[in-house]
Design a protein around this motif. Structure first.
Motif, short mmCIF file in Angstrom:
data_model
loop_
_atom_site.label_atom_id
_atom_site.label_comp_id
_atom_site.label_asym_id
_atom_site.label_seq_id
_atom_site.Cartn_x
_atom_site.Cartn_y
_atom_site.Cartn_z
N MET A 38 0.83 -1.20 0.00
CA MET A 38 0.00 0.00 0.00
C MET A 38 0.87 1.26 0.00
O MET A 38 0.57 2.26 -0.66
N ALA A 39 1.97 1.21 0.75
CA ALA A 39 2.87 2.37 0.81
C ALA A 39 3.46 2.67 -0.56
O ALA A 39 3.57 3.83 -0.97
N VAL A 40 3.82 1.61 -1.31
CA VAL A 40 4.39 1.80 -2.65
C VAL A 40 3.34 2.42 -3.56
O VAL A 40 3.63 3.31 -4.35
N ARG A 41 2.11 1.96 -3.45
CA ARG A 41 1.05 2.51 -4.30
C ARG A 41 0.87 4.01 -4.03
O ARG A 41 0.69 4.80 -4.98
N LEU A 42 0.92 4.42 -2.76
CA LEU A 42 0.79 5.84 -2.45
C LEU A 42 1.90 6.66 -3.09
O LEU A 42 1.67 7.74 -3.63
N VAL A 43 3.13 6.12 -3.07
CA VAL A 43 4.27 6.82 -3.67
C VAL A 43 4.12 6.88 -5.19
O VAL A 43 4.38 7.92 -5.81
N MET A 85 0.84 -3.95 -12.04
CA MET A 85 0.44 -5.35 -12.16
C MET A 85 -0.52 -5.73 -11.02
O MET A 85 -1.55 -6.37 -11.23
N LEU A 86 -0.20 -5.30 -9.81
CA LEU A 86 -1.05 -5.62 -8.67
C LEU A 86 -2.40 -4.91 -8.76
O LEU A 86 -3.44 -5.47 -8.40
N MET A 87 -2.40 -3.67 -9.27
CA MET A 87 -3.65 -2.95 -9.42
C MET A 87 -4.55 -3.60 -10.47
O MET A 87 -5.77 -3.57 -10.36
N GLU A 88 -3.95 -4.19 -11.48
CA GLU A 88 -4.72 -4.85 -12.54
C GLU A 88 -5.40 -6.10 -12.02
O GLU A 88 -6.55 -6.40 -12.38
N HIS A 89 -4.72 -6.83 -11.14
CA HIS A 89 -5.25 -8.12 -10.71
C HIS A 89 -5.76 -8.15 -9.27
O HIS A 89 -6.51 -9.05 -8.90
N PHE A 90 -5.33 -7.18 -8.43
CA PHE A 90 -5.73 -7.19 -7.02
C PHE A 90 -6.12 -5.78 -6.57
O PHE A 90 -5.71 -5.31 -5.51
N LEU A 98 -5.42 -3.64 -2.88
CA LEU A 98 -4.58 -2.44 -2.83
C LEU A 98 -5.43 -1.18 -2.67
O LEU A 98 -5.05 -0.10 -3.13
N ASP A 99 -6.55 -1.30 -2.03
CA ASP A 99 -7.43 -0.16 -1.78
C ASP A 99 -7.28 0.28 -0.33
O ASP A 99 -7.20 -0.57 0.58
N VAL A 100 -7.23 1.59 -0.11
CA VAL A 100 -7.03 2.12 1.24
C VAL A 100 -8.12 1.64 2.18
O VAL A 100 -7.85 1.24 3.32
N SER A 101 -9.37 1.67 1.74
CA SER A 101 -10.48 1.28 2.61
C SER A 101 -10.40 -0.19 2.98
O SER A 101 -10.71 -0.58 4.11
#
Length: 540
Positions: A1-6, A360-365, A369-372
């Motif tokens: 999640m931290a990587v996604r925010l960055v 890749m993670l956002m496409e499949h998961f 990878l959602d904050v909520s």
């Protein structure tokens, strides 16, 4: 999640398009004064319509401001209203893990990992002369703001002795955490005894231990003291011109009672929006005539959102209920150690592999990878730990659908080989090709024959500015400790360097080298002139 925010923040920066806008200040004085005291007032409204970005009158170009300036040159200036009051500034509560990491980052330049390592040593105990090993702080992994009554009584005794009883509130303050999932089994981070002042133990501490202990001690003592009290003044000023009435506003404050500021002042968030600066407003009354001294139009450009620092990333993780006091530092260390994120000039930026993995993670998961989702999962795990829920249905409800997602992703995801990024140069030791690698302090050049050949050299990134000494290219470099500076590509033949980023545009006054001295200011290395940065630089 931290990587996604960055990664998300980096994309916001890439997509950002700066917009121009202008502000206007007037330097004024009382018309009746023989020795006038000049003060500044900001344009607030035109004919009752608010001025500013996203307001009724945006003043987005110099052409839009020109008729206003012409009008104001002939205006009659007077004080419309003066409001005097009082403002309280409350002390910050004692440290939690996250606020300690944030303040240590902003004030001391410590990474979250370094802060926790130093705090651990203070907690486990330090050999004090004549006292043996003494634990100097309470447990440092906590999101609680609770403080023992005995500790509060000790602080009140110290404050009375040092600063006087009039620096204390009638009763010891009680702080409540805003974090919904706070686990309050421990106290806030505080000295085990405030009577052990930083000065008394300094000789037995390392430099890092002393600086962090001093920060924790000051924060704890200040948290139990009275608020700071300011006297405030706000003057509404009218400029009556031929075609319109312009409203200006001048505000200022004077510290009347310092309270907790005698000990400690909370560091400001480095990315917080800067308020309109206050001015030293003279004694004014409604109806006073004013004299215009000078009009000061200033051009600005909107800035992209800043890259996260470790402190600001920890803050956003905590605000969104992601992670716990024990996980902030390991999370930030791990995403850097695995090459997903780099720290450049204390700002976090994603690497190519970090962006690729996130996509890749956002496409499949995307749901995982959602904050909520992350916040909800943290809350459910807390409820299991507190005995409120059974772990089997909670984990089962997550793992069943997740296992199917993993199986589907394994079948669909194409394995993409990581292509090496070669540079146009061979290794001077073994003649194999040199390539770009990622390290603790960013990119560097290394031999592709590693580990047989361990040749490394800095990656010289040109900044498209000529050296003022020899006209060769200037490049961005780093010291051994990772601090960024700028120098000539011909070093050591040419030794020109600067800690501040050189700019391509010459100084308009002397044609010398301009450098970016702050976020929106430039200074000349030759004539020392300071000016507003008219062309926004790329976010660093």
């Amino acid at each position: 999640m931290a990587v996604r925010l960055v990664v998300d923040r980096e994309r916001e920066i890439d997509q950002f398009e700066p917009e121009e806008y202008w502000t206007l200040h007037a330097e004024l004085s009382k018309a009746a004064d023989a020795s006038p005291k000049i003060f500044s007032a900001a344009l607030h409204n035109i004919g009752g319509k608010r001025v500013g970005r996203d307001k009724d009158v945006p003043l987005s170009t110099q052409a839009a401001l020109a008729p206003v300036l012409k009008d104001l040159e002939q205006a009659a200036w007077s004080v419309a209203n003066v409001k005097r009051g009082e403002r309280k500034r409350n002390p910050a509560p004692p440290f939690t893990t996250s606020t300690m990491q944030q303040d240590a980052s902003r004030r001391l330049g410590y990474t979250a990992r370094r802060t926790m390592a130093v705090a651990q040593s203070l907690y486990e105990g330090v050999d004090l002369a004549g006292n043996g090993s003494v634990g100097l702080i309470t447990y440092m992994r906590t999101d609680s703001l609770n403080v023992a009554a005995e500790a509060q009584a000790e602080v009140r005794q110290l404050v009375t002795e040092r600063y006087g009883a009039d620096s204390l509130p009638a009763t010891a303050p009680q702080y409540k955490t805003k974090s919904k999932g706070a686990q309050e089994a421990h106290e806030a981070v505080r000295p085990t005894s405030v009577m052990r002042t930083p000065e008394q133990v300094q000789a037995d501490l390392t430099r890092d231990q002393f600086r962090l202990y001093q920060l924790i001690w000051r924060r704890m003592v200040a948290s139990q003291m009275l608020p700071a009290i300011y006297e405030t003044v706000a003057a509404e000023i009218d400029a009556a011109a031929q075609s319109e009435t312009y409203g200006f506003r001048a505000s200022g404050s004077l510290l009347r009672s310092p309270g907790f500021l005698q000990v400690y002042e909370e560091s400001a968030d480095e990315d917080a929006q800067v308020d309109e600066p206050e001015t030293d407003v003279p004694v004014l009354d409604a109806g006073d005539a004013l004299q215009l001294q000078k009009l000061l139009p200033e051009q600005h450009f909107t800035q992209p959102p800043p890259r996260f620092t470790e402190a600001s990333l920890i803050k956003i993780l905590e605000e969104n209920g992601i992670g716990r006091p024990s996980t902030y530092a390991p999370t930030i260390s791990t995403i850097q150690a695995r090459g997903y994120v780099l720290s450049e000039s204390r700002r976090l930026m994603p690497t190519a592999i970090g962006i690729q993995v996130t996509d890749m993670l956002m496409e499949h998961f995307s749901d995982v990878l959602d904050v909520s989702f992350t916040r909800k999962m943290e809350e459910e795990l807390d409820s299991i730990a507190e005995g409120e829920r059974n772990w089997v249905p909670v984990i089962g409800g997550f793992y069943g659908p997740f296992a199917k997602q993993v199986e589907l992703a394994q079948a669909e995801i194409e394995v993409i080989p990581q292509v090496p990024e070669y540079v146009d140069k061979d290794c001077p030791k073994c003649s194999q090709r040199l390539l770009v690698r990622y390290g603790r302090y960013g990119k560097f050049v290394a031999c592709s024959g590693f580990p047989d050949c361990r040749h490394v050299e800095p990656l010289l990134e040109k900044i498209n500015v000529a050296c003022p000494t020899c006209t060769a290219d200037l490049v961005e470099r780093r010291t051994r400790k990772g601090r960024t500076f700028f120098g000539c590509v011909r070093y050591p033949e040419c030794e020109w360097t600067s800690w501040k980023r050189p700019l391509a545009m010459p100084c308009p006054d002397c044609n010398g080298m301009l450098v970016q001295s702050s976020k929106n200011k430039t200074s000349c290395l030759e004539c020392k002139a300071v000016a507003v940065l008219l062309v926004p630089e790329t976010a660093a």
